[in-house]
Design a protein around this motif. Structure first.
Motif, PDB file in Angstrom:
ATOM      1  N   SER A   1       0.812  -1.204   0.000  1.00 18.29           N
ATOM      2  CA  SER A   1       0.000   0.000   0.000  1.00 18.29           C
ATOM      3  C   SER A   1       0.852   1.264   0.000  1.00 18.29           C
ATOM      4  O   SER A   1       1.702   1.464   0.856  1.00 18.29           O
TER       5      SER A   1
ATOM      6  N   ARG B   1      -4.101   6.325   3.458  1.00 19.84           N
ATOM      7  CA  ARG B   1      -4.870   5.803   4.591  1.00 19.84           C
ATOM      8  C   ARG B   1      -4.962   4.286   4.504  1.00 19.84           C
ATOM      9  O   ARG B   1      -4.743   3.699   3.462  1.00 19.84           O
ATOM     10  N   GLU B   2      -5.316   3.662   5.630  1.00 15.55           N
ATOM     11  CA  GLU B   2      -5.543   2.212   5.656  1.00 15.55           C
ATOM     12  C   GLU B   2      -6.741   1.888   4.777  1.00 15.55           C
ATOM     13  O   GLU B   2      -7.686   2.670   4.691  1.00 15.55           O
ATOM     14  N   GLY B   3      -6.687   0.734   4.121  1.00 16.09           N
ATOM     15  CA  GLY B   3      -7.805   0.381   3.263  1.00 16.09           C
ATOM     16  C   GLY B   3      -7.731  -1.026   2.720  1.00 16.09           C
ATOM     17  O   GLY B   3      -6.896  -1.836   3.142  1.00 16.09           O
TER      18      GLY B   3
ATOM     19  N   ARG C   1     -10.200   0.958  -1.503  1.00 15.75           N
ATOM     20  CA  ARG C   1     -11.299   1.506  -0.726  1.00 15.75           C
ATOM     21  C   ARG C   1     -10.785   1.785   0.674  1.00 15.75           C
ATOM     22  O   ARG C   1     -10.335   0.880   1.375  1.00 15.75           O
ATOM     23  N   SER C   2     -10.814   3.040   1.090  1.00 17.39           N
ATOM     24  CA  SER C   2     -10.321   3.423   2.406  1.00 17.39           C
ATOM     25  C   SER C   2     -11.273   2.948   3.490  1.00 17.39           C
ATOM     26  O   SER C   2     -12.491   2.983   3.318  1.00 17.39           O
ATOM     27  N   VAL C   3     -10.710   2.498   4.618  1.00 17.49           N
ATOM     28  CA  VAL C   3     -11.537   2.121   5.768  1.00 17.49           C
ATOM     29  C   VAL C   3     -11.487   3.191   6.841  1.00 17.49           C
ATOM     30  O   VAL C   3     -12.149   3.076   7.854  1.00 17.49           O
ATOM     31  N   GLU C   4     -10.705   4.238   6.593  1.00 19.62           N
ATOM     32  CA  GLU C   4     -10.620   5.355   7.537  1.00 19.62           C
ATOM     33  C   GLU C   4     -11.396   6.534   6.973  1.00 19.62           C
ATOM     34  O   GLU C   4     -11.303   6.828   5.792  1.00 19.62           O
TER      35      GLU C   4
END
Length: 140
Positions: free
Chosen positions: A67, A71-73, A130-133
């Motif tokens: 990544s 952001r995390e995703g 797809r960001s999870v944050e």
């Protein structure tokens, strides 16, 4: 015809030609500058292996995802399985969930049916991030 009228007509003609050309050049320059740091999720994906599953005969792509997002995703990667003539014969999808910034995850994409044409080629067809944050919002 007076000389000043000729000069005025030549100047107007030059403006009619140069202003649109200058506008196009400025747009191209600005567009390139705005997108020079653009990245695509597919740039984060590497095909680490491509083979046939010995039990089912279906093509399998081993994928490595590192990544580079902000952001995390999660990454969803579609792999196209091709024959020796580079013709698409099947597709498979692999997903890596919850990948932290700078982290590397692995997944597999498996074809839907057995492949009888020798060893397939595995090519990243598409990748989505797809960001999870949630995006940071301004304070009150």
């Amino acid at each position: 015809m007076p000389r000043w009228v000729v000069v005025l007509l030549v100047a107007m003609g030059a403006l009619v030609v140069l202003v649109p050309a200058g506008g196009v050049a400025a747009y191209i320059y600005a567009s390139g500058r705005n997108h020079e740091d653009m990245r695509f999720p597919s740039d984060d994906v590497t095909v680490a292996g491509c083979a046939l599953d010995p039990a089912t005969g279906r093509p399998v792509a081993e994928l490595s995802v590192t990544s580079r997002a902000a952001r995390e995703g999660a990454y969803t990667v579609t792999v196209e399985f091709q024959d020796e003539r580079e013709k698409a014969v099947d597709r498979g999808v692999g997903t890596v969930e919850g990948l932290a910034v700078g982290a590397t995850g692995r997944t597999e994409a498996v074809g839907a049916r057995a492949y009888a044409g020798g060893v397939p080629r595995c090519v990243v067809h598409d990748a989505e991030f797809r960001s999870v944050e949630p995006v940071a919002t301004a304070g009150p």
